[in-house]
Design an enzyme around this catalytic site. Structure first.
Site, PDB file in Angstrom:
ATOM      1  N   ARG A 174     -50.524 -32.309 -19.172  1.00 56.52           N
ATOM      2  CA  ARG A 174     -49.782 -32.938 -20.274  1.00 56.52           C
ATOM      3  C   ARG A 174     -48.805 -33.980 -19.728  1.00 56.52           C
ATOM      4  NH1 ARG A 174     -48.920 -30.281 -25.135  1.00 56.52           N
ATOM      5  NH2 ARG A 174     -46.704 -30.751 -25.148  1.00 56.52           N
ATOM      6  N   ARG A 191     -47.246 -41.170 -12.241  1.00 56.73           N
ATOM      7  CA  ARG A 191     -47.364 -42.627 -12.179  1.00 56.73           C
ATOM      8  C   ARG A 191     -46.840 -43.176 -10.863  1.00 56.73           C
ATOM      9  NH1 ARG A 191     -44.305 -42.703 -17.264  1.00 56.73           N
ATOM     10  NH2 ARG A 191     -45.839 -42.489 -18.912  1.00 56.73           N
ATOM     11  N   ARG A 224     -45.540 -17.383 -26.494  1.00 58.19           N
ATOM     12  CA  ARG A 224     -44.203 -17.451 -25.918  1.00 58.19           C
ATOM     13  C   ARG A 224     -43.230 -17.751 -27.042  1.00 58.19           C
ATOM     14  NH1 ARG A 224     -43.162 -14.997 -21.528  1.00 58.19           N
ATOM     15  NH2 ARG A 224     -41.553 -16.483 -20.867  1.00 58.19           N
ATOM     16  N   ARG A 281     -34.290 -25.446 -20.337  1.00 57.11           N
ATOM     17  CA  ARG A 281     -33.741 -26.792 -20.492  1.00 57.11           C
ATOM     18  C   ARG A 281     -32.556 -26.776 -21.448  1.00 57.11           C
ATOM     19  NH1 ARG A 281     -39.321 -29.129 -23.243  1.00 57.11           N
ATOM     20  NH2 ARG A 281     -39.365 -27.672 -24.955  1.00 57.11           N
ATOM     21  N   GLU A 309     -32.339 -23.432 -23.971  1.00 56.02           N
ATOM     22  CA  GLU A 309     -33.588 -22.758 -24.355  1.00 56.02           C
ATOM     23  C   GLU A 309     -33.920 -21.660 -23.348  1.00 56.02           C
ATOM     24  OE1 GLU A 309     -36.858 -25.394 -25.117  1.00 56.02           O
ATOM     25  OE2 GLU A 309     -35.616 -26.758 -26.310  1.00 56.02           O
ATOM     26  N   TYR A 365     -52.260 -25.415 -28.377  1.00 54.82           N
ATOM     27  CA  TYR A 365     -51.025 -26.090 -27.951  1.00 54.82           C
ATOM     28  C   TYR A 365     -51.064 -27.536 -28.467  1.00 54.82           C
ATOM     29  CZ  TYR A 365     -47.256 -27.024 -24.474  1.00 54.82           C
ATOM     30  OH  TYR A 365     -46.087 -27.351 -23.821  1.00 54.82           O
ATOM     31  N   ASP A 413     -49.792 -30.991 -30.190  1.00 55.27           N
ATOM     32  CA  ASP A 413     -48.614 -31.824 -30.423  1.00 55.27           C
ATOM     33  C   ASP A 413     -48.574 -32.187 -31.908  1.00 55.27           C
ATOM     34  OD1 ASP A 413     -47.680 -31.865 -27.808  1.00 55.27           O
ATOM     35  OD2 ASP A 413     -48.991 -33.528 -27.263  1.00 55.27           O
TER      36      ASP A 413
HETATM   37  N1  UDP Z   1     -43.290 -28.710 -16.618  1.00 54.22           N
HETATM   38  C1  UDP Z   1     -42.727 -28.488 -15.380  1.00 54.22           C
HETATM   39  N2  UDP Z   1     -41.511 -29.037 -15.100  1.00 54.22           N
HETATM   40  C2  UDP Z   1     -40.835 -29.804 -15.994  1.00 54.22           C
HETATM   41  C3  UDP Z   1     -41.416 -30.037 -17.255  1.00 54.22           C
HETATM   42  C4  UDP Z   1     -42.639 -29.462 -17.542  1.00 54.22           C
HETATM   43  O1  UDP Z   1     -43.301 -27.794 -14.559  1.00 54.22           O
HETATM   44  O2  UDP Z   1     -39.729 -30.257 -15.671  1.00 54.22           O
HETATM   45  C5  UDP Z   1     -44.606 -28.087 -16.910  1.00 54.22           C
HETATM   46  C6  UDP Z   1     -44.432 -26.706 -17.542  1.00 54.22           C
HETATM   47  O3  UDP Z   1     -45.491 -25.884 -17.113  1.00 54.22           O
HETATM   48  C7  UDP Z   1     -44.568 -27.006 -19.009  1.00 54.22           C
HETATM   49  C8  UDP Z   1     -45.638 -28.079 -19.000  1.00 54.22           C
HETATM   50  O4  UDP Z   1     -45.334 -28.851 -17.831  1.00 54.22           O
HETATM   51  O5  UDP Z   1     -44.946 -25.873 -19.753  1.00 54.22           O
HETATM   52  C9  UDP Z   1     -45.690 -28.957 -20.231  1.00 54.22           C
HETATM   53  O6  UDP Z   1     -44.431 -29.563 -20.414  1.00 54.22           O
HETATM   54  P1  UDP Z   1     -43.992 -30.195 -21.807  1.00 54.22           P
HETATM   55  O7  UDP Z   1     -42.743 -30.958 -21.573  1.00 54.22           O
HETATM   56  O8  UDP Z   1     -45.167 -30.912 -22.381  1.00 54.22           O
HETATM   57  O9  UDP Z   1     -43.672 -28.882 -22.636  1.00 54.22           O
HETATM   58  P2  UDP Z   1     -43.089 -28.695 -24.135  1.00 54.22           P
HETATM   59  O10 UDP Z   1     -42.120 -29.827 -24.385  1.00 54.22           O
HETATM   60  O11 UDP Z   1     -44.283 -28.665 -25.054  1.00 54.22           O
HETATM   61  O12 UDP Z   1     -42.384 -27.377 -24.037  1.00 54.22           O
END
Ligand code: UDP
Length: 373
Positions: free
Chosen positions: A171, A175, A248, A279, A305, A353, A355
């Site tokens: 996801r 880059r 979750r 976060r 969170e 999952y 979006d």
């Molecule tokens: N992820 C990570 N570190 C980060 C952000 C995301 O390892 O700093 C991984 C983690 O496994 C997460 C996944 O990338 O579940 C997808 O992140 P995303 O930000 O898409 O999650 P969401 O915002 O849907 O919770």
């Protein structure tokens, strides 16, 4: 009166389906067990800030059809998601880009960064990544995996990275440019006035009954309509007959702080294993973009969170798409196919999952199939 459709859940899937069905001349009743509409995109005004009550939502899509659609119901700002990773106080840019590689390794050019990733990938002997850990190392190398992915992912999912599917980490973009935009999407923004207002505009003129628990009163509610659009958890619909699917859940600790600027960014991810939260969201920055004065609002609202395994009574947020749950979902999907008068949709109804844009596209497609002749 008997409706054509009973829509269970006033989130994005339900609201879009209801809007389209009504526009096509059908009668629709929407119900939701919560006291408000919006599902998990619901926003509430606290101290003049639109707070994302059930977790941060940043709208992004490559589908022009979906972008045009949501813009009929809200004006979007130009917010670009650029989260910061905090690993034991060391800050890194996300998603993984030249700023991240420079800070991690001191590399300056894309070639140097690519060489460093390649060196770490080779050292780990990964040819075909079979799980999230192998996928992450093969995309960004061991150092970034250890500092920015492993701890966050294991907190977020409550499982070792070796037991999680590789797609979850795909996801995130990787880059070799200096681009901190978290999404590879043509269109991105936050609806001005909040998501709840956008959903309420979708539902304008459509009857909505709140505080109404479908599964608690299924028979009587089913009698109100010819067909049902169910957007709750699919396993709950069947009374967990085949066993409970894993989800979750997230607990939000939301605080109003007497400072105009707590962290200088909408999202800061705590990627070490030791910090208990995943976060912190500072909601005002979704709306006020690059105004580093906090738009003269003296206060700010933040949400920490905390991720946990779902148990009865909790809100489900993320389906756990590992092999075991994918197989269990398949048995529920077969049961769902036999329910000819019920459509299962959305993140919980399809155990996907999704979006927001994918949810909207899927609701539009379903509505087209159902009601547009
Ligand atoms: N992820 C990570 N570190 C980060 C952000 C995301 O390892 O700093 C991984 C983690 O496994 C997460 C996944 O990338 O579940 C997808 O992140 P995303 O930000 O898409 O999650 P969401 O915002 O849907 O919770």
């Amino acid at each position: 009166m008997k409706y054509d459709y009973l829509v269970v859940g006033a989130g994005l899937y339900g609201a879009v389906f209801a809007r389209e069905a009504v526009n096509a001349g059908k009668s629709v009743l929407v119900i939701d067990k919560r006291p408000q509409t919006g599902g998990n995109v619901c926003t509430k005004d606290i101290e003049g800030i639109h707070v994302h009550v059930y977790g941060a939502h940043i709208f992004h899509t490559n589908e022009k059809k979906v972008w045009d659609y949501v813009n009929r119901f809200a004006e979007f700002n130009r917010f670009t998601n650029s989260p910061v990773a905090n690993y034991h106080g060391e800050l890194y840019s996300l998603p993984f880009n030249m700023y991240t590689f420079n800070k991690m390794w001191g590399v300056v050019t894309p070639d140097e960064a690519a060489a460093k990733i390649e060196e770490q990938r080779r050292a780990a002997h990964i040819t075909e990544p079979k799980n999230l850990e192998e996928q992450a190392i093969s995309l960004v190398g061991t150092d970034i995996y250890e500092k920015l992915i492993k701890g966050y992912t294991e907190k977020q999912w409550g499982r070792p990275c070796t037991e999680l599917p590789a797609f979850i980490i795909r996801r995130l973009p990787v880059r070799l440019t200096f681009d901190n935009n978290y999404f590879n999407a043509l269109y991105q923004g936050i609806p001005m006035g909040g998501y709840s207002r956008m959903v309420d505009r979708m539902l304008e003129g459509i009857p909505v009954r709140l505080n109404t628990d479908y599964l608690a009163d299924k028979e009587a509610l089913d009698a109100l309509a010819d067909k049902v659009v169910y957007t709750g958890p699919i396993d709950a619909y069947f009374g967990y007959s085949e066993g409970a699917l894993a989800y979750r859940s997230v607990r939000f600790e939301t605080e109003v702080l007497d400072t105009p600027n707590f962290q200088g960014n909408a999202a800061v991810n705590y990627t070490d294993r030791e910090t208990p939260w995943t976060r912190i969201i500072e909601h005002k920055w979704f709306e006020f973009g690059k105004d580093d004065q906090g738009n003269d609002l003296p206060k700010t609202v933040i949400s920490r969170e905390y991720s946990s395994e779902w148990k009865p009574g909790d809100e489900p947020y993320y389906p756990v798409n590992d092999a075991q749950n994918a197989a269990l979902y398949e048995t529920y999907r077969k049961l769902a196919e036999k329910e000819t008068k019920v459509i299962f949709g959305g993140r919980l109804g399809e155990y996907k999952y999704y979006d927001m844009d994918q949810v909207i596209l899927s609701a539009l497609n379903m509505a087209e199939k159902e009601v547009v002749n």
